[in-house]
Enzyme design. Structure first.
Site, PDB file in Angstrom:
ATOM      1  N   ALA A 389       1.064  -1.172   0.324  1.00 40.75           N
ATOM      2  CA  ALA A 389       0.103  -0.248   0.240  1.00 40.75           C
ATOM      3  C   ALA A 389       0.604   1.308  -0.169  1.00 40.75           C
ATOM      4  O   ALA A 389       1.894   1.079   0.410  1.00 40.75           O
ATOM      5  CB  ALA A 389      -0.806  -0.195   0.995  1.00 40.75           C
ATOM      6  N   ASP A 457      19.864  -5.162   4.640  1.00 41.81           N
ATOM      7  CA  ASP A 457      19.596  -4.358   3.807  1.00 41.81           C
ATOM      8  C   ASP A 457      19.301  -2.773   4.150  1.00 41.81           C
ATOM      9  O   ASP A 457      18.320  -1.501   4.031  1.00 41.81           O
ATOM     10  CB  ASP A 457      19.609  -4.484   2.931  1.00 41.81           C
TER      11      ASP A 457
HETATM   12  N1  LIG Z   1       5.019   1.741   0.415  1.00 47.09           N
HETATM   13  C1  LIG Z   1       5.821   2.602  -0.467  1.00 47.09           C
HETATM   14  N2  LIG Z   1       4.640   3.179  -0.847  1.00 47.09           N
HETATM   15  C2  LIG Z   1       5.983   4.615  -1.446  1.00 47.09           C
HETATM   16  N3  LIG Z   1       6.652   5.064  -1.122  1.00 47.09           N
HETATM   17  C3  LIG Z   1       7.455   3.692  -0.976  1.00 47.09           C
HETATM   18  C4  LIG Z   1       6.903   2.171  -0.488  1.00 47.09           C
HETATM   19  N4  LIG Z   1       8.006   1.437  -0.373  1.00 47.09           N
HETATM   20  C5  LIG Z   1       9.024   2.222  -0.702  1.00 47.09           C
HETATM   21  N5  LIG Z   1       8.529   3.075  -0.782  1.00 47.09           N
HETATM   22  C6  LIG Z   1       9.374   4.625  -1.452  1.00 47.09           C
HETATM   23  O1  LIG Z   1      10.102   4.366  -2.450  1.00 47.09           O
HETATM   24  C7  LIG Z   1      11.295   4.084  -2.546  1.00 47.09           C
HETATM   25  C8  LIG Z   1      12.487   2.936  -2.566  1.00 47.09           C
HETATM   26  O2  LIG Z   1      11.636   1.882  -2.299  1.00 47.09           O
HETATM   27  P1  LIG Z   1      13.237  -0.014  -1.584  1.00 47.09           P
HETATM   28  O3  LIG Z   1      13.819   1.291  -1.081  1.00 47.09           O
HETATM   29  O4  LIG Z   1      11.128  -0.430  -1.483  1.00 47.09           O
HETATM   30  O5  LIG Z   1      13.148  -0.378  -2.959  1.00 47.09           O
HETATM   31  P2  LIG Z   1      14.481  -0.330  -3.627  1.00 47.09           P
HETATM   32  O6  LIG Z   1      14.791  -0.836  -4.860  1.00 47.09           O
HETATM   33  O7  LIG Z   1      14.849  -1.497  -2.731  1.00 47.09           O
HETATM   34  O8  LIG Z   1      15.509   0.632  -2.392  1.00 47.09           O
HETATM   35  P3  LIG Z   1      17.054   0.587  -2.304  1.00 47.09           P
HETATM   36  O9  LIG Z   1      18.329  -0.893  -3.301  1.00 47.09           O
HETATM   37  O10 LIG Z   1      17.306   1.854  -1.929  1.00 47.09           O
HETATM   38  O11 LIG Z   1      17.606  -0.261  -0.908  1.00 47.09           O
HETATM   39  C9  LIG Z   1      12.297   4.193  -1.244  1.00 47.09           C
HETATM   40  O12 LIG Z   1      13.110   4.960  -0.760  1.00 47.09           O
HETATM   41  C10 LIG Z   1      10.750   4.660  -0.160  1.00 47.09           C
HETATM   42  O13 LIG Z   1      10.946   6.578   0.077  1.00 47.09           O
HETATM   43 MN   LIG Z   2      16.556  -2.176  -1.337  1.00 44.62          MN
END
Ligand SMILES: Nc1ncnc2c1ncn2[C@@H]1O[C@H](COP(=O)(O)OP(=O)(O)OP(=O)(O)O)[C@@H](O)[C@H]1O
Ligand SMILES: [Mn+2]
Length: 574
Positions: A389, A457
């Site tokens: 969400a 991580d």
């Molecule tokens: N449920 C959500 N709703 C809105 N934005 C989100 C949500 N979950 C994560 N984000 C945003 O999206 C960004 C990237 O999400 P996430 O960290 O899951 O991806 P990632 O590819 O694993 O990033 P990283 O590689 O930098 O760890 C997060 O920094 C966060 O600010």
């Molecule tokens: Mn990540």
């Protein structure tokens, strides 16, 4: 970091010139060498005359000064630049070591960096505990429990994956139970390890406004479940215990029609933003592997693939543990043609293709694994994924990003400061916002949560700006959790073991699962409601029960150390 960039620019600008001088300098050195060799050929074979002896007795400093005077300007310059280069490199290393604060906070180092402390200082129990832990896991436990499976290895025999009833716990942790009991009776108030409820802001919650109250926003009559959920996010938790909107939001994300899909910018691996009717949005992470494929043994945590099922499982675990700091996540199978390809546009369309096995694939554009060799493929065009969400937009609730004090180095050869300094927590706990309020305790919860899921991580964490520092830390991004079922990564517990502090409520929940219905069982049953159940491979569930014991051992070690630091030091060396 600015100093670091400045150094880099200077280094590169000067590199050409420096190289020229260095080469030239080596030319000069060669000529000198040749001259000296020629002179030597004339006289080296005989023993030195008394005058030569006297000459060689000139003090070395005067000799150096004379050599400097004899040098040409160019030679002196070359020497100076080489020295400068060495100096810059040194400064660069120091700068990288020091840089670990953002959001305006640089934790003062007080000159405390040591290379490889090997005894615990102050309250930390990390090193002692790790030594014992390693001994324990080496001796007498050569079973599969502590082995790492081969790359891509799957579950093995079917019997292996059958739910097993764990043996009754041998140790009920009566000593820890007594602390909890005493605290509920108003005693053991000043226990240095277990923070009683009446000193925990997460329990006291003198104020707990919601985003809606802070922003003076009411959901409209047609507001979606997600919008209602977002406006109810409060200062101390994302949602209340038993909040019916959670299940409503999960159901919407799992069943509502997908109107639009778009690749999310930022982040390292491919993610899509999914739009549903009524402004509802979700963050989609695609399935790459079956549940039983583990982290590749030669992959660092930072190059591990993200697992969609880890996001689903982590949400349920966060809820079961009573943290309520992770957004709701649900599983769903999409039709890649009608629910992604047909409803997206732009460059991503060019990355769709049909694989040799006749499956529909795409890879999008991102910095990790977004190429044909690492494409995401349907079966033949049905693709499973996780749907988280969406958090409220930054117009409504801006978030603050904090660098995690126990962040890993994200470099294959470099270590982080907390790995080198056993009293690292003393530095953190005296630095705002960790020096008061709930923040440090939140990081302890996060360390426990991440240890249970095996998530290494946790580089940053986020909070809602409007609530200030006295607000919970979001549990965002669990994509790299549940990667190794047979390995317990003790370093994830470093914050807990180095600070030796934990919430009464968190300890109480851990003991409840350890002494009562096992966590694995509760989580397994809860996750059965998910549309793509089963969510976790059985060994990952079994790992949870095993890891609770390790956390309880760690807390016990902290308590013992706080009661009798000297004796424990002695015991450890016997
Ligand atoms: N449920 C959500 N709703 C809105 N934005 C989100 C949500 N979950 C994560 N984000 C945003 O999206 C960004 C990237 O999400 P996430 O960290 O899951 O991806 P990632 O590819 O694993 O990033 P990283 O590689 O930098 O760890 C997060 O920094 C966060 O600010
Ligand atoms: Mn990540």
């Amino acid at each position: 970091m600015r100093y670091f960039q400045f150094c880099l620019v200077l280094l590169y600008r000067n590199l050409g010139a420096a190289l020229y001088f260095c080469l030239d300098f080596s030319g000069w050195a060669r000529t000198r060498w040749r001259q000296r060799s020629a002179a030597c050929a004339r006289r080296c074979k005989r023993s030195p005359t008394p005058e030569e002896h006297a000459r060689s007795a000139i003090p070395p400093r005067r000799q150096t000064a004379r050599t400097m005077l004899n040098m040409k300007l160019k030679e002196r310059l070359a020497l100076a630049i080489s020295a400068l280069l060495v100096f810059f490199t040194l400064m660069l290393v120091v700068d990288i070591q020091m840089d670990y604060g953002i959001s305006g906070h640089r934790v003062p180092l007080h000159g405390r960096v040591r290379i490889g402390d090997d005894t615990d200082k102050g309250r930390s129990a990390y090193i002692e505990f790790r030594k014992r832990f390693l001994q324990k896991s080496n001796v007498g436990n050569s079973s599969r429990e502590y082995e790492q499976s081969a790359p891509g290895e799957t579950s093995g025999s079917a019997a292996d994956t059958e739910p097993r009833t764990p043996a009754p716990p041998a140790d009920r942790y009566e000593d820890l139970l007594k602390i909890l009991h005493d605290q509920l009776q108003g005693r053991a108030d000043n226990n240095p390890v277990v923070v009683p409820p009446h000193r925990d802001l997460n329990v006291l919650r003198p104020e707990n406004p919601t985003i809606g109250e802070m922003e003076d926003l009411e959901p409209s009559i047609n507001a979606s479940n997600l919008e209602r959920f977002q406006l109810k996010i409060a200062q101390h938790e994302l949602y209340e215990d038993g909040e019916p909107l959670v299940d409503a939001v999960l159901k919407d994300m799992a069943t509502a029609p997908v109107l639009h899909a778009e690749q999310k910018e930022g982040g390292t691996q491919l993610k899509l933003i999914i739009d549903y009717p009524n402004g509802v949005q979700a963050l989609f992470k695609p399935m790459r592997f079956p549940r039983d494929v583990q982290t590749l043994p030669n992959h660092f945590y930072f190059s591990d693939y993200e697992r969609h099922n880890a996001e689903i499982a982590a949400f349920h675990l966060d809820r079961i543990l009573g943290f309520r700091r992770a957004m709701p996540v649900v599983g769903r199978v999409l039709n890649m043609t009608t629910e992604i390809y047909d409803v997206t546009e732009g460059d991503i369309l060019k990355t769709f293709f049909v694989s040799p096995a006749n499956n529909f694939c795409f890879h999008g554009k991102c910095s990790y694994y977004c190429d044909t060799g690492h494409a995401i493929c349907g079966n033949p065009d049905m693709l499973e994924g996780s749907f988280a969400a969406f958090l409220p937009s930054s117009d409504i609730a801006e978030r603050k990003v904090w660098r995690h004090p126990w962040r890993r180095s994200y470099h294959k050869r470099r270590k982080a400061q907390w790995e080198l300094q056993s009293d690292y927590c003393d530095t953190v706990r005296t630095t705002p916002p960790y020096d008061s309020g709930r923040r440090l305790l939140d990081l302890m919860d996060m360390s426990i949560f991440d240890f249970l899921t095996g998530n290494m991580d946790r580089h940053h964490y986020e909070t809602f700006k409007m609530f200030g520092n006295e607000s919970f830390t979001l549990h965002l991004d669990q994509g790299r959790a549940f990667g190794k079922a047979f390995h317990d990564e003790l370093s994830i517990l470093a914050p807990l073991l180095q600070c030796c502090i934990v919430r009464h409520t968190t300890l109480s929940v851990l003991l409840k699962f350890h002494n009562g219905i096992p966590l694995s069982k509760v989580l397994r049953e809860t996750m059965q409601s998910d549309p793509v159940s089963p969510i976790l491979w059985e060994p990952h569930l079994a790992a949870l029960d095993r890891r609770i014991v390790i956390i309880l051992d760690a807390i016990r070690k902290c308590v013992q150390k706080s009661e009798n630091p000297l004796q424990n030091e002695v015991n450890d060396f016997v």
